[in-house]
Design a protein around this motif. Structure first.
Motif, PDB file in Angstrom:
ATOM      1  N   GLU A 148     -15.605   0.380  -6.135  1.00 22.73           N
ATOM      2  CA  GLU A 148     -15.371   1.409  -7.059  1.00 22.73           C
ATOM      3  C   GLU A 148     -16.611   1.392  -8.273  1.00 22.73           C
ATOM      4  O   GLU A 148     -16.835   2.524  -8.701  1.00 22.73           O
ATOM      5  N   ILE A 149     -16.788   0.163  -8.422  1.00 24.51           N
ATOM      6  CA  ILE A 149     -17.645   0.099  -9.729  1.00 24.51           C
ATOM      7  C   ILE A 149     -19.091   0.690  -9.261  1.00 24.51           C
ATOM      8  O   ILE A 149     -19.845   1.057  -9.896  1.00 24.51           O
ATOM      9  N   ALA A 150     -19.403   0.464  -8.085  1.00 22.13           N
ATOM     10  CA  ALA A 150     -20.679   0.902  -7.581  1.00 22.13           C
ATOM     11  C   ALA A 150     -20.741   2.450  -7.465  1.00 22.13           C
ATOM     12  O   ALA A 150     -21.705   3.192  -7.938  1.00 22.13           O
ATOM     13  N   TYR A 176     -25.437   6.850 -13.930  1.00 22.61           N
ATOM     14  CA  TYR A 176     -26.876   6.750 -14.106  1.00 22.61           C
ATOM     15  C   TYR A 176     -27.646   7.491 -12.927  1.00 22.61           C
ATOM     16  O   TYR A 176     -28.846   7.584 -12.934  1.00 22.61           O
ATOM     17  N   ASN A 177     -26.953   8.138 -11.775  1.00 24.35           N
ATOM     18  CA  ASN A 177     -27.642   8.955 -11.048  1.00 24.35           C
ATOM     19  C   ASN A 177     -28.800   8.206 -10.358  1.00 24.35           C
ATOM     20  O   ASN A 177     -29.931   8.598  -9.945  1.00 24.35           O
ATOM     21  N   ARG A 178     -28.457   6.889 -10.065  1.00 23.72           N
ATOM     22  CA  ARG A 178     -29.372   6.082  -9.148  1.00 23.72           C
ATOM     23  C   ARG A 178     -28.657   4.860  -8.441  1.00 23.72           C
ATOM     24  O   ARG A 178     -27.496   4.556  -9.162  1.00 23.72           O
ATOM     25  N   PHE A 237     -37.576 -14.999 -10.994  1.00 20.71           N
ATOM     26  CA  PHE A 237     -36.952 -13.735 -11.201  1.00 20.71           C
ATOM     27  C   PHE A 237     -37.318 -12.933 -12.281  1.00 20.71           C
ATOM     28  O   PHE A 237     -37.184 -11.712 -12.589  1.00 20.71           O
ATOM     29  N   ASP A 238     -37.922 -13.519 -13.740  1.00 17.34           N
ATOM     30  CA  ASP A 238     -38.096 -12.929 -14.787  1.00 17.34           C
ATOM     31  C   ASP A 238     -39.274 -11.844 -14.667  1.00 17.34           C
ATOM     32  O   ASP A 238     -39.250 -11.059 -15.668  1.00 17.34           O
ATOM     33  N   ARG A 239     -40.043 -11.961 -13.773  1.00 21.23           N
ATOM     34  CA  ARG A 239     -41.457 -11.439 -13.838  1.00 21.23           C
ATOM     35  C   ARG A 239     -41.317 -10.257 -12.575  1.00 21.23           C
ATOM     36  O   ARG A 239     -42.371  -9.913 -11.880  1.00 21.23           O
ATOM     37  N   LEU A 240     -40.073  -9.857 -12.203  1.00 20.37           N
ATOM     38  CA  LEU A 240     -39.968  -8.937 -10.962  1.00 20.37           C
ATOM     39  C   LEU A 240     -40.395  -8.006 -11.937  1.00 20.37           C
ATOM     40  O   LEU A 240     -39.758  -6.766 -12.784  1.00 20.37           O
ATOM     41  N   THR A 241     -41.529  -7.056 -11.471  1.00 19.86           N
ATOM     42  CA  THR A 241     -42.064  -5.941 -11.844  1.00 19.86           C
ATOM     43  C   THR A 241     -42.143  -4.893 -10.613  1.00 19.86           C
ATOM     44  O   THR A 241     -42.364  -3.624 -11.136  1.00 19.86           O
ATOM     45  N   ASN A 242     -41.986  -5.242  -9.473  1.00 23.16           N
ATOM     46  CA  ASN A 242     -42.110  -4.271  -8.425  1.00 23.16           C
ATOM     47  C   ASN A 242     -40.608  -3.520  -8.193  1.00 23.16           C
ATOM     48  O   ASN A 242     -40.499  -2.605  -7.524  1.00 23.16           O
ATOM     49  N   HIS A 243     -39.815  -3.953  -8.755  1.00 22.90           N
ATOM     50  CA  HIS A 243     -38.177  -3.481  -8.755  1.00 22.90           C
ATOM     51  C   HIS A 243     -37.510  -3.003 -10.160  1.00 22.90           C
ATOM     52  O   HIS A 243     -37.738  -3.999 -10.731  1.00 22.90           O
ATOM     53  N   SER A 244     -37.441  -1.934 -10.236  1.00 17.32           N
ATOM     54  CA  SER A 244     -36.854  -1.545 -11.537  1.00 17.32           C
ATOM     55  C   SER A 244     -35.266  -2.272 -11.810  1.00 17.32           C
ATOM     56  O   SER A 244     -35.043  -2.265 -13.116  1.00 17.32           O
ATOM     57  N   LEU A 245     -34.761  -2.352 -10.963  1.00 13.05           N
ATOM     58  CA  LEU A 245     -33.423  -2.742 -10.975  1.00 13.05           C
ATOM     59  C   LEU A 245     -33.192  -4.415 -10.992  1.00 13.05           C
ATOM     60  O   LEU A 245     -33.920  -5.087 -10.041  1.00 13.05           O
TER      61      LEU A 245
END
Length: 1397
Positions: free
Chosen positions: A1290-1292, A1299-1301, A1245-1253
Motif C-alpha cells: 500500500e505504501i509503495a 511522486y510519479n516515480r 552508501f553516503d556517496r551514492l551518485t549513480n542512483h537518485s533514490l
C-alpha cells in the motif's frame, strides 16, 4: 623368410615377428616368397640400424619400419606396421607421396636438412626437426620398388640455434635505447623478428610512488606489443581475440576484479605445470607475489608473465611486467623456461639502460634550462642593483667631503664607501659576464698605444707594492720602439683591457706574500706573424695542479687557502679569458705550488680578426671614453688592496700547526699576552676583512675585552701564547689559511679548548653546517649589532652553566661508580671490611677533607671498637683496641642526630681525642638488618661547614649498603616463593590432566549408549518402551552436556593465570561470534541478530580477545540451546564511565546485552548463582544444563574488571548483560582505521551518485531484527519498516502515485516455508510498481530448508533477485553487495575505490 641371424634384442624380435606374421599377399608387395633377395637385404639392414628407418613401397606407400622408429611412434605401434601410409598418417601422406614420386621419376635419392614437421601427440601438436635421406630401392631388373627413409632428429640443435639468435639480437640492441619507451619498442622489435619461441609479447611499465617504507606500485601502462597498430594515433594495437583482456592502464592500488585462485594442471611428456585461468592479465598478482606467473589463454594456448626489476640507487624496484607467449607446438620444459629467464635478464638490462639514459637526458635538459635562467637572472639583478648603488654613492661622496676627517663619522663613511665600491665592482663583473654568456656584449675596438696604455694601468699598483714590501717590476718597452717592431696598429677595447690587466695584477698581489710581481709586454713571432704577449707573473702561493684544468671555469675557486683574502666570486679569470677571446687572443697559465704563477695573454695586431661593425677609427672619442671609465675601474680594484696593506706584517708560513699544543705547557713564551681587564669577558675576534674586523672590534669593545686576529692561523697562535683562554670566540667562516670550520674542528678536538663557546659569522643565508661541526651559534650577515651582543652574552652564560653542570655530572658519576662498586662487591661475597676499606679510599678522593675513616660497631672480646678502614694519608692508627675512641663512639650512638633514620651527625666544632684537637666532623651509622654494623667519619678544620651534597653522599652510602642486604634477603624469599608456586602449578596441571582424561574416558561408553538409544527410535516399540527410551536418551544428553562443561572449568583456571592483552578488531570479533551460531539458530528457526552503532564504537581496541570470545560463545550457546522459538538479540553499547574510578580517557567500558525468548531461569538459582546455577527442574525433559558455562562467564568478566547480571522470568526468556573494559589504541592508529573501517557503511552508501533514490523497503515480523538491519544503513538511506506484506504494498503504491516515480531502490523481504505464496504475490506487485527496476533481497534462515526455499523462489519469480541469510551483520551486508555485483547498480567508481582501500 628368415632374417633373425645376428639379432638378439627382444625389441627387434618383436618387429621381425610382425614382419613374419603378416599376410603380405593381400598387399602390393605380394607374399614373402616372391620378394627378391635385394629387398630382403634392404629389410635386414633396416632392422639392424640404430637410426629410425622406414621403407615405403608401392603406390599406397606400404609402411615398414625398424624398432628405433617404433619407439617414436609410441601408441601407434604396432597397428600401423605394414599398412598403407595414407591410412596410418593421413596428415603427412601428401608430403611423403610427393617426395616418393620425385625419387621414382628421377631415380635419385634426396637429402633434407632440419626438416620441420608437426607430430600429432595425444594432447598437443609437437614441433619436430630432423635430417633425413631418402634412397630408392630397385628390383633386380632395374624396376623401381620403393624408398628407404633414414632419419636423424635435430630438434634440440634447431631450438638452441634459434634461441641463441634471439638472445644475440637482444644483446646487440641492449645499448640502443635512449628512454624507457624506446627500450620497450626495441625489445618488441627483436621479438617480432624472432617469433618462433615467443610468438607474441606485451610489456607493461610500472609507475611507483616513493614512500618511507619503499616503493609502492601505483599504475601499470601498456607501452608496447609485438602486434601491429590498428589506430596509430591513439596507440591502439590489433590484439587477437584469443588473448586475455588487455587494458591499456591498470590501477595497482585498487584490488583486482578477479580473485586469481583457479589453477589448471597441464600435463606434458616431460613437464607438468599449473596454469592460472583468468579473464585478464594478472598484473596485480605478479606485483604482489614478485614472481613469474603461467596463464592459460582463451583458446587454451599459454603465456608467462615475468616481473622486470631495475636498479634505483641501492634498491632494486619493479619497473615493468613482460608477457611472453608460449609456442603452442613446444612443451614448457626446463630448457624453454631457462631460455625465457635469459630473455628476461636481457630485457631488464635494456630497460635499465634506457631508464639511465632518459634520466641523463632529463638531467642535461634541466641543467641547460637552469643555466639559461641563471644567465637571465644575472643581468636583471645587476641592473636592479646599479640604481640603488648610484643613489648611495652620490650622497655618500657629498657627505664625506662635508665631514671633518678627524671624526669617527668620517672613518665610518669611508668604510661605507669602500664596501659600496666593492659591491659596485661585483655588480659590474656580473653584468659584463652575463652579457658575454648571452652574446649581448658590445665591444668598441679602437687604435691603441698598447705599450703606453699597459704602462699606465700597471703603474697604478706601485703604491700597493711598496706598502706590501714586494718587488714590483714593469717590463714594458718604449712606445715608439714597440710600434716600429710591431709594424701594425693595435686595436683594443679599452674597458675590456683594463679589466684584464687589473684582474691579473690584483690576483698576483692577493696571492703573493713575499718576492716579486712582474708585468711584462713583448712581441713574439709565431707562424711568421707578430703576436703581442702580456705576461703577469708572481712568486706567490701558486695553484695546485688539479685546479689548473678548471681555473678559467666560471665560479670555480681554487682549493688553496694561503691567499691574503678568501673573498671573491670565482668569475674573475673566467671573465679575463672571455675578454681575451673577444680580442681574438688566448690565455694560458703555468703554476707550481709554493713557487708562483705566470699568466700569458696573447693578442693579435691589426683589426682583420675583429668584427668590422665593432671597430672604430675615431681616436679622440676613444680617449675621452677611456678617461671617463678609467678612474672608476682603477678605484674599484685598488681599494680592494687597502685591507691587505693594513696587515703587511709577514707571517712565518713554515710554522706547522699541532692542535694538541693548545695548552698551558712549557712551550708558552715569556712574552705571553695578559689581560688587565678582569671584570669584562674576553672575546677572541677572528675576521679577515679589515673593515668588518675594525667595525666589530669597535662595537664589542664597549662591553667586552676584545682580541682581534686575521684568520684561523693567527687564532691558533694567539691561543697558544695566551695566559688565559677567551670566554668566547667570534669567527668568520670563509678566511684564508685556516677557515672558520677548520678552526672550530681543531678547537673541538682539543681537550683544553673544546668547551669555549664558538659563534660563526657567515654571509650565506643557508649556512647551518657549523652547528654540525660543533658551533654553539651562528649569525648571518648582515646582522643587528644588538642581536650580536645579546647572543654573545647568552652563549657565555650558557657556557658557564654548562661547565657547572659538567662538574656536577662528573661528581655524580664518581658517586654512582662508588655506590655501584659497593653493591657489586657485596653481591660477589667479598669481605665486608675490605669493601668498606676500598670505599673509604674512594670517598677521600671525592670529598675534600683532612681524613676519612670507618669504625666497627661490633665489639671485640675486650668490648672496644676497632678502626677497619682509614684514608691513605692519615696518620697510622693501631689496628688493635682503641680505648680513646670509645667515648666518641658512645657519643655518636647517644647524640641527638639531624637524620635519625640513617644516624647522620654534623658537628662543626668538636674535640677529637685521637688527634688531640678540635675538628669539624661528619659521621654516619651503617646498619645491616636494623642492627648497627659500622660508622664512617670525616674530619675537617674546625668551624667549617658541610654542604648538602656531602651529607647526601654519606646518606647514599648508608642507604646503598642497607638496600643491598635487603635485596639479598628479598631474593632468597623470592626463590623460596617461586619454588612453592611451581609446586602448586604442578599439582594444578595434574588435576586438569585428570579432568581432561576423565572427560575423554566418559565419552566412549556414553557414545555407545546414545547410539543404541537412537537406533531404537526407528524400531516398533510400545508406548512405555518409547517413553523409557526417550528418558534414557535425554539423561545421556544431560551427562554429555556435563562432560562438555569440564573443559570450561579447566579453561577458567588457564585464563585466570594467562592473560593475552593485545590489539584486535572489536567489531569483527562480535560479528564472527554471532555468525558461528547462524546454522544452529537457523535449524531451530530462531531469529538471531547483532545490533550496534559503528559510529560510536571503536573498531580497534586493546584487551584480551580470547576471554571476551569465550564469554560470548557461552552466552550465545546457552540462549540458543534454551530457546525453542522466537529470537536471540545481542546489543553492544558504549557505557559512560563518568562515575567510575578509572578516569583515563584511553580506557572505555563496553556494555553487552544478550536477550532471548527462551524458557527462562528460576529466581532462586539466580540468587545462588555464585555457588550453583541450574535451569528450572520442571523443564528438565526439554532442556538442561549444569551452570558451569555461566559460572565461567561470570569469573572471566570479573577478571577483566567488569560485572555481570541476569534478568529472567520462567517461560518469558532471559536477559544477560555484562561490562567489559577495553583500551583504545593510540590516536594515530585509531584515526587511520576509523577513516577506512569504522564508518565503512557510511562511506560506502553516503556517496551514492549513480542512483537518485536512497530509500529502502524492509518487511520483517520481528521489531528487533528490523532495528538491527536499520542500524547498518544509519544516516545513509531512508528506510520504511513494516511487519506485514500488505502494508508495504500500500505504501509503495501511494508513493508511486504521489511522486510519479519508483519509490524504492531495494526491498528486503523476510521469507519462510509458511508464506511462499504471499511472497510470490507481493514480489510481483512490487515489480509492477517499480517497472521491473527494483532489487529484491530475500532474508532467509541459514539452514538447508532456507537455502532450498531461496532457490525455489528465485527460479519461480526470476529477475533481479538475490538473498542474504541470517544472522544479518554489517560485514555480511557489505561483502554480499560486492558478491552480487550490486555496485554496478548503485555504487560509483569513486565509492568502490574507497571501500576497497
Amino acid at each position: 623368410m628368415s632374417t633373425n641371424d645376428g639379432i638378439n634384442k627382444q625389441d627387434e624380435i618383436k618387429v621381425i615377428d610382425l614382419l613374419n606374421s603378416r599376410d603380405w599377399s593381400s598387399t602390393c608387395l605380394g607374399s614373402q616368397d616372391s620378394w627378391e633377395p635385394s629387398f630382403k637385404n634392404t629389410l635386414n639392414i633396416c632392422f639392424h640400424s640404430e637410426f629410425p628407418t622406414t621403407i615405403f613401397c608401392g603406390p599406397d606407400l606400404i609402411y615398414i619400419y625398424n624398432q628405433a622408429n617404433a619407439r617414436r611412434l609410441k601408441s601407434k605401434h604396432p597397428k600401423v606396421f605394414g599398412r598403407p601410409f595414407s591410412e596410418t598418417h593421413p596428415e603427412y601422406f601428401d608430403h611423403e607421396k610427393s617426395r616418393y614420386e620425385l625419387i621414382k621419376s628421377t631415380r635419385k635419392g634426396i637429402f633434407e636438412k632440419d626438416l620441420r614437421f608437426i607430430q600429432h601427440n595425444a594432447d598437443y601438436l609437437e614441433e619436430v626437426y630432423m635430417n633425413r635421406t631418402m634412397t630408392p630401392i630397385f628390383k633386380e631388373d632395374g624396376t623401381f620398388w620403393g624408398v628407404v627413409n633414414m632419419l636423424y632428429f635435430t630438434t634440440h640443435k634447431v631450438l638452441a640455434e634459434r634461441r641463441i639468435k634471439t638472445l644475440s639480437d637482444l644483446a646487440n640492441h641492449i645499448n640502443d635505447a635512449d628512454s624507457l619507451e624506446s627500450a620497450c619498442h626495441i625489445i618488441m622489435k627483436s621479438f617480432r623478428e624472432n617469433d618462433k619461441d615467443i610468438p607474441f609479447a606485451l610489456i607493461y611499465l610500472i609507475d611507483s610512488d616513493k614512500l618511507i617504507s619503499g616503493f609502492q606500485p601505483r599504475v601499470a601502462h601498456l607501452i608496447s606489443t609485438t602486434f601491429n597498430y590498428k589506430d596509430l594515433y591513439n596507440k591502439n594495437w590489433d590484439i587477437p581475440d584469443n588473448l586475455l583482456d588487455t587494458p591499456k592502464t591498470i590501477n595497482l592500488i585498487e584490488n583486482p576484479d578477479e580473485s586469481y585462485d583457479l589453477y589448471i594442471e597441464v600435463n606434458r611428456t616431460t613437464a607438468n605445470h599449473l596454469f592460472l585461468k583468468c579473464k585478464s592479465w594478472p598484473i596485480h598478482l605478479v606485483v604482489k607475489e614478485d614472481k613469474d606467473i603461467k596463464v592459460l589463454l582463451k583458446d587454451g594456448s599459454q603465456a608467462m608473465l615475468f616481473p622486470i626489476k631495475t636498479s634505483y640507487g641501492s634498491e632494486s624496484i619493479l619497473s615493468s611486467v613482460l608477457i611472453c607467449g608460449i609456442n603452442p607446438n613446444r612443451e614448457l620444459d626446463n630448457d624453454y623456461i631457462n631460455f625465457l629467464r635469459s630473455v628476461v635478464t636481457y630485457v631488464s638490462t635494456t630497460i635499465t639502460n634506457g631508464k639511465i639514459r632518459e634520466e641523463e637526458r632529463k638531467q642535461v635538459e634541466m641543467l641547460a634550462n637552469l643555466n639559461h635562467h641563471k644567465l637571465m637572472f644575472f643581468p636583471n639583478i645587476s641592473r636592479e642593483l646599479l640604481t640603488p648603488l648610484t643613489l648611495i654613492l652620490s650622497p655618500l661622496d657629498e657627505a664625506i667631503n662635508l665631514c671633518m676627517k678627524e671624526t669617527i663619522m668620517h672613518s665610518h663613511l669611508q668604510i661605507v664607501q669602500r664596501n659600496t665600491h666593492r659591491l659596485l665592482k661585483l655588480v659590474n663583473n656580473l653584468l659584463q659576464f652575463s652579457n658575454i654568456e648571452c652574446g649581448q656584449l658590445e665591444a668598441h675596438y679602437c687604435e691603441t698605444d698598447m705599450a703606453q696604455f699597459t704602462q699606465e694601468l700597471a703603474s697604478d699598483f706601485n703604491s700597493m707594492a711598496e706598502k706590501l714590501g714586494l718587488d714590483y717590476i714593469i717590463d714594458i718597452p718604449d712606445s715608439e720602439k714597440f710600434k716600429q717592431a710591431l709594424e701594425n696598429d693595435v686595436y683594443l677595447d679599452h674597458e675590456m683591457f683594463e679589466t684584464i690587466v687589473y684582474n691579473l695584477c690584483s690576483n698576483a698581489f692577493k696571492n703573493t706574500w713575499s718576492g716579486q710581481i712582474k708585468v711584462r709586454l713583448y712581441i713574439e713571432n709565431k707562424n711568421e706573424k707578430n703576436t703581442i704577449i702580456l705576461e703577469v707573473s708572481d712568486t706567490g702561493v701558486g695553484i695546485p695542479e688539479d685546479d689548473l684544468i678548471n681555473i678559467f671555469q666560471r665560479f670555480y675557486r681554487t682549493k688553496s687557502q694561503q691567499s691574503r683574502s678568501y673573498e671573491g666570486t670565482g668569475i674573475g679569470l673566467a671573465l679575463v679569458k672571455e675578454l681575451i677571446t673577444y680580442h681574438g687572443g688566448e690565455i694560458s697559465v703555468i703554476s707550481k705550488v709554493g713557487q708562483g704563477t705566470t699568466f700569458k695573454c696573447q693578442f693579435l695586431a691589426g683589426f682583420k680578426h675583429l668584427p668590422k661593425n665593432q671597430v672604430y677609427f675615431n681616436k679622440k672619442n676613444n680617449e675621452l671614453n677611456q678617461e671617463r671609465h678609467l678612474y672608476t675601474k682603477k678605484q674599484l680594484y685598488l681599494e680592494e688592496g687597502l685591507q691587505w696593506i693594513q696587515r703587511n706584517k709577514s707571517i712565518n708560513k713554515n710554522f706547522m700547526l699541532n692542535p694538541g699544543s693548545i695548552d698551558d705547557s712549557d712551550n708558552v713564551e715569556n712574552s705571553k699576552i695578559s689581560s688587565n681587564m678582569i671584570k669584562k669577558h674576553k672575546i677572541l675576534l677572528v675576521e679577515d676583512n679589515f673593515d668588518m674586523r675594525n667595525h666589530l672590534e669597535e662595537l664589542l669593545r664597549k662591553e667586552f675585552e676584545v682580541y682581534s686576529v686575521y684568520n684561523g692561523y693567527d687564532a691558533i697562535i694567539f691561543l697558544t701564547k695566551s695566559n688565559e683562554l677567551p670566554d668566547l670566540i667570534l669567527s668568520d667562516v670563509m678566511m684564508p689559511n685556516i677557515n672558520g670550520y677548520a678552526l672550530l674542528n681543531m678547537l673541538r678536538f682539543n681537550t683544553i679548548t673544546r668547551l669555549i663557546p664558538f659563534i660563526l659569522l657567515t654571509a650565506r643565508a643557508d649556512e647551518n653546517l657549523g652547528l654540525d661541526y660543533g658551533a654553539d651559534d651562528y649569525l648571518v650577515k648582515p646582522f643587528n649589532s644588538r642581536e650580536l651582543i645579546a647572543r654573545i652574552h647568552t652563549n657565555i652564560k650558557l657556557s658557564q652553566l654548562r661547565n657547572q653542570l659538567i662538574f656536577q655530572q662528573c661528581k655524580q658519576e664518581e658517586i654512582k661508580q662508588l655506590l655501584t662498586s659497593i653493591s657489586s662487591n657485596i653481591l660477589s661475597g667479598q669481605d665486608l671490611d675490605e669493601i668498606l676499606s676500598e670505599a673509604i679510599k674512594d670517598v677521600y678522593q671525592i670529598l675534600p677533607c683532612d681524613r676519612v675513616f670507618a669504625i666497627s660497631y661490633e665489639p671485640s672480646e675486650f668490648k672496644n671498637y676497632t678502626i677497619i678502614a682509614l684514608s691513605e694519608d692519615s696518620e697510622a692508627i693501631s689496628d688493635t683496641k682503641l680505648g680513646q675512641l670509645e667515648a666518641t663512639v658512645n657519643q655518636l650512638e647517644s647524640s641527638d642526630y639531624e637524620d635519625k633514620e640513617f644516624k647522620i651527625e654534623v658537628l662543626p666544632n668538636t674535640y677529637c681525642v685521637d688527634i688531640c684537637k678540635q675538628v669539624s666532623m661528619l659521621s654516619v651509622m651503617i646498619k645491616i638488618h636494623d642492627k648497627p654494623w659500622a660508622g664512617i667519619k670525616a674530619h675537617r678544620s674546625p668551624n667549617t661547614s658541610w654542604s648538602d651534597s656531602e651529607i647526601k653522599l654519606f646518606r647514599q652510602i648508608s642507604i646503598q649498603i642497607n638496600l643491598v642486604f635487603d635485596y639479598i634477603a628479598l631474593l632468597e624469599e623470592k626463590l623460596l616463593n617461586e619454588s612453592r608456586l611451581k609446586f602448586i602449578k604442578t599439582n594444578a596441571k595434574i588435576k586438569n590432566m585428570i579432568l581432561s582424561n576423565m572427560s575423554h574416558e566418559l565419552r566412549t561408553p556414553l557414545g555407545t549408549i546414545m547410539s543404541i538409544c537412537s537406533s531404537f527410535e526407528n524400531e516398533v516399540l510400545t508406548v512405555q518402551q518409547k517413553e523409557l527410551n526417550k528418558i534414557l536418551l535425554h539423561a545421556s544428553e544431560v551427562v554429555l552436556s556435563t562432560i562438555n562443561d569440564i573443559p570450561n572449568i579447566v579453561n577458567i583456571e588457564e585464563y585466570q593465570s594467562a592473560s593475552v592483552n593485545r590489539v584486535f578488531d572489536l567489531l569483527d570479533l562480535f560479528e564472527n561470534a554471532i555468525e558461528i551460531f547462524g546454522e544452529k539458530a537457523g535449524n531451530k528457526e530462531i531469529e538471531l541478530a547483532l545490533n550496534y552503532n559503528s559510529d560510536t564504537l571503536p573498531k580497534y581496541v586493546k584487551s584480551d580477545p580470547e576471554r571476551l570470545r569465550l564469554v560470548l560463545m557461552n552466552l550465545l550457546s546457552n540462549s540458543i540451546k534454551f530457546t525453542k522459538k522466537g529470537e536471540v538479540i545481542m546489543k553492544v553499547l558504549l557505557k559512560s564511565s563518568s562515575n567510575e574510578s578509572v578516569k583515563d580517557k584511553n580506557f572505555i567500558k563496553l556494555l553487552i546485552i544478550l536477550s532471548d525468548t527462551g524458557i527462562g531461569i528460576n529466581s532462586e538459582f539466580i540468587n545462588n548463582w555464585k555457588s550453583n546455577l541450574k535451569v528450572d527442574e520442571l523443564k528438565i525433559l526439554q532442556q538442561d544444563g549444569t551452570g558451569f558455562g555461566l559460572l565461567a562467564c561470570k569469573q572471566l568478566v570479573e577478571i577483566n574488571g567488569g560485572e555481570m547480571k541476569i534478568e529472567s522470568q520462567l517461560g518469558k526468556g532471559s536477559k544477560f548483560w555484562f561490562t567489559w573494559n577495553v583500551e583504545i589504541v593510540q590516536a594515530s592508529y585509531a584515526q587511520k582505521t576509523s577513516k577506512h573501517f569504522i564508518n565503512s557503511s557510511k562511506i560506502l552508501f553516503d556517496r551514492l551518485t549513480n542512483h537518485s533514490l536512497k530509500r529502502i523497503l524492509l518487511i520483517h515480523p520481528f521489531k528487533n531484527i528490523r532495528d538491527a538491519i536499520t542500524s547498518c544503513f544509519k544516516d545513509c538511506f531512508n528506510i520504511d519498516l513494516f511487519d506485514k506484506y500488505n502494508e508495504g504494498i500500500e505504501i509503495a503504491k501511494y508513493n508511486k502515485e504521489l511522486y510519479n516515480r519508483a519509490p524504492y531502490s531495494m526491498a528486503f523481504i523476510n521469507i519462510d516455508e509458511n508464506n511462499t505464496d504471499e511472497v510470490v504475490k507481493i514480489t510481483l506487485k512490487l515489480r509492477e510498481i517499480h517497472d521491473n527496476d527494483l532489487l529484491i533481497i530475500f532474508i532467509a534462515f541459514s539452514n538447508s530448508n532456507g537455502r532450498a526455499l531461496v532457490k525455489k523462489l528465485i527460479k519461480k519469480i526470476g529477475g533481479k533477485i538475490t538473498s542474504i541469510f541470517k544472522p544479518i551483520t554489517l560485514k555480511k551486508l557489505l561483502s554480499h553487495y560486492f558478491q552480487n555485483n550490486i555496485e554496478e547498480i548503485i555504487i560509483n567508481e569513486e565509492t568502490l575505490n574507497i571501500f576497497k582501500q
